[in-house]
Design an enzyme around this catalytic site. Structure first.
Site, PDB file in Angstrom:
ATOM      1  N   CYS A 134       1.192  -4.480 -12.485  1.00 56.50           N
ATOM      2  CA  CYS A 134       0.246  -4.097 -13.541  1.00 56.50           C
ATOM      3  C   CYS A 134      -1.193  -4.311 -13.083  1.00 56.50           C
ATOM      4  CB  CYS A 134       0.530  -4.907 -14.807  1.00 56.50           C
ATOM      5  SG  CYS A 134      -0.608  -4.517 -16.156  1.00 56.50           S
ATOM      6  N   CYS A 137      -3.547  -5.596 -15.884  1.00 55.73           N
ATOM      7  CA  CYS A 137      -3.363  -7.024 -16.192  1.00 55.73           C
ATOM      8  C   CYS A 137      -3.960  -7.900 -15.083  1.00 55.73           C
ATOM      9  CB  CYS A 137      -1.884  -7.382 -16.311  1.00 55.73           C
ATOM     10  SG  CYS A 137      -0.873  -6.164 -17.144  1.00 55.73           S
ATOM     11  N   ASP A 138      -3.722  -7.546 -13.828  1.00 54.23           N
ATOM     12  CA  ASP A 138      -4.001  -8.479 -12.733  1.00 54.23           C
ATOM     13  C   ASP A 138      -5.118  -8.058 -11.782  1.00 54.23           C
ATOM     14  OD1 ASP A 138      -1.931 -10.052 -13.678  1.00 54.23           O
ATOM     15  OD2 ASP A 138      -0.425  -8.983 -12.501  1.00 54.23           O
TER      16      ASP A 138
END
Ligand code: FAD
Ligand code: NAP
Length: 313
Positions: A134, A137-138
């Site tokens: 992701c 997300c990261d």
């Protein structure tokens, strides 16, 4: 007893809930084991959903309004995982995580898909500690640092582009010398100066220590030459696997007819081989794997549920 149990709160399940409740069904529950929204909430962008054209918005932003709208007509939200669904006589029994059971006249299964693992050494060991599926997300953890992306499809190139705006350099490793992604997506990634392509190659090893990932060994599949790169982030985008386990009975057999690739066989009305059981979205055969088509499937399934219930009465 529920009029309809919807399993999965991605675009297909949410839309099914909207149509079922707005179409007059009073007792409809959507079972979603996480936060509703589905796979698209992991995307850094969405530019092919008609009517939504804002490149600054992520998939999470995009789905936020869906939830508000889809729960507006009486759809109940149960934040629970469904373990199994069985047809017992004329109705369905859902077994939830923890053993509780729920009965429903009809069911729409829209459990979608999850990111596939590539199966290189160290993938599991460093998952969540340098290996990610992701970028939204990261990605920020690797601000101004180089990262590697594995894969050559739409997801890999879209997410590589997103990462290229955060990270210093993005190395896209692809096992062939031609991409699977759509031409405009390839074109945009190719024009970005800090995206670099490493063709005919795979990740051999994710390397690191207790602190997490520190680099990757990349193997050229034609020459077998291994090149080591010191990179702190590795993003794996090698496709998805459908989530069909809910449709397995105690003997591990599917309760409805499946294709060879374990997707559910449905007709144009999203009907499965079991009366009263409908499947929508990425889980069905020949799914185009798009938000717009998953939503379309959800609406069709809900309208069919309404007709089915009327026929039974
Ligand atoms: P999903 O979105 O997979 O939702 C299924 C839901 O079911 C999940 O929320 C899951 O938690 C839940 N669930 C699963 N099992 C259970 C269970 N047993 N009990 C309870 N809940 C359960 N499509 C586009 O059109 N445009 C794009 O730009 C685009 N970009 C993408 C980018 C990425 C990174 C990814 C991964 C996909 C992208 N897609 C895009 C594809 C799109 O997201 C999917 O086609 C779509 O989300 C499928 O919707 P769905 O409702 O069928 O399933
Ligand atoms: P995908 O299209 O299946 O592509 C997966 C990529 O990973 C392919 O390039 C594949 O290589 C590679 N790969 C697979 N297994 C591998 C392994 N073990 N090691 C190394 N590489 C591996 O998956 P996706 O990109 O996630 O897309 C899934 C679906 O969602 C597609 O239908 C896609 O069109 C759709 N989607 C659409 C959008 C959009 O419309 N904007 C965005 C994202 C996704 P090969 O090419 O050699 O097979």
């Amino acid at each position: 007893m529920l009029d309809c149990a919807i399993i999965g709160g991605g675009p297909a399940g949410l839309t099914a809930g909207l149509y079922a409740t707005r179409g007059g069904l009073k007792n409809v529950a959507l079972f979603e084991m996480g936060v509703p929204g589905g796979q698209i909430t992991k995307s850094s962008e969405i530019e092919n959903y008609p009517g939504f054209f804002d490149s600054t918005k992520t998939g999470l932003d995009f789905m936020d309004t869906w939830q508000k709208q889809c729960f507006n007509f009486g759809l109940k939200h149960e934040m629970k995982k469904v373990e199994t669904i069985d047809k017992t006589g004329e109705h369905f029994t859902l077994t939830l995580e923890g053993g509780e059971t729920v009965e429903a006249m009809t069911a729409i299964v829209a459990t979608g898909a999850v990111p596939r693992r590539a199966n290189f050494n160290g993938e599991d060991e460093f998952y969540g500690r340098g290996v990610s599926t992701c970028a939204t997300c990261d990605g920020f953890f690797y601000k101004d640092k180089p990262v590697t992306v594995l894969g050559g499809g739409d997801t890999a190139l879209e997410e590589a582009f997103y990462l290229s705006n955060i990270c210093s350099d993005v190395y896209v490793v692809h096992r062939r010398d031609e991409f699977r992604a759509a031409p405009p997506t390839i074109d945009r990634a190719t024009r970005k100066e800090n995206i670099h392509f490493i063709f005919d190659s795979v990740i051999e090893d994710a390397v690191g220590d207790k602190m997490g990932l520190s680099g990757v060994d990349i193997r050229n599949v034609k020459t077998d030459k291994i090149t080591h790169m010191d990179n702190t982030g590795l993003f794996v985008f090698v496709g998805q696997d459908v989530k069909n386990d809910v449709l397995k009975d105690a003997s591990d057999n599917f309760i409805c007819k499946m294709s060879e690739s374990a997707q559910v066989i449905v007709d144009l009305n999203m009907k499965t081989s079991v009366p009263g059981l409908f499947v929508a979205g990425d889980l069905r055969i020949e799914a185009p794997k798009q938000v717009v088509s998953a939503a379309g499937d959800g609406s069709i399934a809900a309208l069919q549920v309404i007709s089915y219930i009327q026929e039974q009465q």
